[in-house]
Design an enzyme around this catalytic site. Structure first.
Site, PDB file in Angstrom:
ATOM      1  CG  HIS A  16     -43.226   6.747  39.166  1.00  0.00           C
ATOM      2  ND1 HIS A  16     -42.731   5.473  39.036  1.00  0.00           N
ATOM      3  CD2 HIS A  16     -44.207   6.868  38.234  1.00  0.00           C
ATOM      4  CE1 HIS A  16     -43.384   4.831  38.084  1.00  0.00           C
ATOM      5  NE2 HIS A  16     -44.272   5.665  37.568  1.00  0.00           N
ATOM      6  CD  GLU A  20     -46.111  11.627  29.500  1.00  0.00           C
ATOM      7  OE1 GLU A  20     -46.739  11.284  30.522  1.00  0.00           O
ATOM      8  OE2 GLU A  20     -45.788  10.818  28.593  1.00  0.00           O
TER       9      GLU A  20
END
Length: 335
Positions: free
Chosen positions: A139, A70
């Site tokens: 998550h 990321e």
């Protein structure tokens, strides 16, 4: 008007804007099947099926799979935005934003300010958020308060398919970095969505339902929770108004103040954690601006201040429910 899912509405927005503007590109993990994968490309359309068909329509130069980093691809997207492209970068789960928070907070959010307004950063960062999918603590968080706190970022949280398309089109056309958050449990919800292109301005709340006894301010997926609660309350003779802010930065303070002054009783529903959260922020705003109009304390219905549990029964207990909203409403309406 066509009936479309939240997922299809987002895909419509991506497809139409990439067709309209060749500067729009996409990058992220598994958008087309995974960088270096040997399987059928675009077999699924990203991890949640949102990007299906885009690779075939626009090619691998504009729809790019990235390595699992990321920091790398959000940094690349921020740089691409400075050079004149209009990148859409997808972080699979908003929880992973911690890996690239420097690129978001200290770079993209600051470019316009640091360069005296001469630099534009038309960057959209899409990410999923929220509990309910049995995905574990890393998550499923609702972290929109973190981004709302950072000056220079715009934060968008659609609650239905119609808003999802209009707000995403607005985000792509915006010249500032936008954090666009999609609740995983909304992807299969269906609503009326025009085939034509349309935009929804940032900072304009939606009055979902009119009522006279209490106003429920609900964020993202919590709008549907508030609607369920309002229907049950109506059967008991309690009339609830519902307001969806749509964006937490900019925040439509005028509408929130107006409905609060009109009704005088407020319940704020947000899946984010309570400490320093969006619900607390809105509550502080209304307590400051509407103190004399309040007929009862402002009530907050949020997730508890804990990580999201993995056990299904505990995860269900973690997420705010219609019953929790009903309880909060009754505690102030019947005072």
């Amino acid at each position: 008007m066509a009936k479309k899912s939240f997922r299809q509405a987002l895909n419509d927005a991506l497809h139409s804007e990439m067709a309209r503007d060749p500067r729009v590109i996409m990058m992220g993990e598994d958008l087309t099947g995974g960088a270096g994968a040997n399987g059928v490309k675009d077999a699924w359309g990203g991890p949640f099926g949102v990007t299906r068909g885009l690779l075939g329509a626009f090619g691998p130069d504009r729809v790019r799979d990235t390595p699992i980093s990321e920091a790398a691809f959000i940094g690349a997207a921020a740089g691409a935005a400075l050079t004149g492209l209009r990148p859409i970068a997808e972080i699979m789960f908003v929880d992973f934003a911690g890996v690239c928070l420097d690129q978001i907070m200290n770079q993209a959010a600051k470019f316009r300010y640091m360069f005296g307004g001469r630099a534009k950063t038309p960057l959209v960062i899409r990410a999923t958020y929220g509990a309910g999918s049995r995905s574990g603590s890393q998550h499923t968080q609702a972290l929109h308060a973190i981004f709302t706190h950072i000056p220079g970022l715009k934060v968008v949280i659609p609650s239905n398919p119609y808003d999802a398309k209009g707000l995403l089109l607005q985000a792509i056309r915006d010249d500032d970095p936008v954090i666009f958050l999609e609740h995983k449990m909304l992807y299969d919800t269906v609503g009326e969505v025009p085939d034509a292109s349309y935009t929804i301005p940032f900072g304009e709340a939606r009055v979902v339902r009119d009522g006279k006894d209490v106003v429920i301010i609900a964020v993202g997926r919590m709008v549907s929770v508030a609607e369920d609660a309002a229907r049950s309350l109506a059967a008991e003779g309690i009339s609830a108004s519902i307001v969806d802010p749509r964006t937490t930065s900019p925040l439509d303070e005028d509408t929130l103040v107006e409905v609060t002054e009109k009704i005088g009783r407020v319940v704020i529903v947000d899946e984010g954690n309570p400490r320093c959260g969006v619900a607390a922020d809105i509550s502080a705003l209304l307590a400051d601006q509407c103190f004399d109009a309040l007929k009862a304390p402002i009530k907050l219905v949020t997730a508890p201040h804990t990580p999201v549990p993995y056990a299904p029964n505990l995860e269900d207990a973690y997420v705010p429910t219609p019953d929790a909203v009903i309880k909060a409403v009754k505690s102030i309406v019947k005072r």
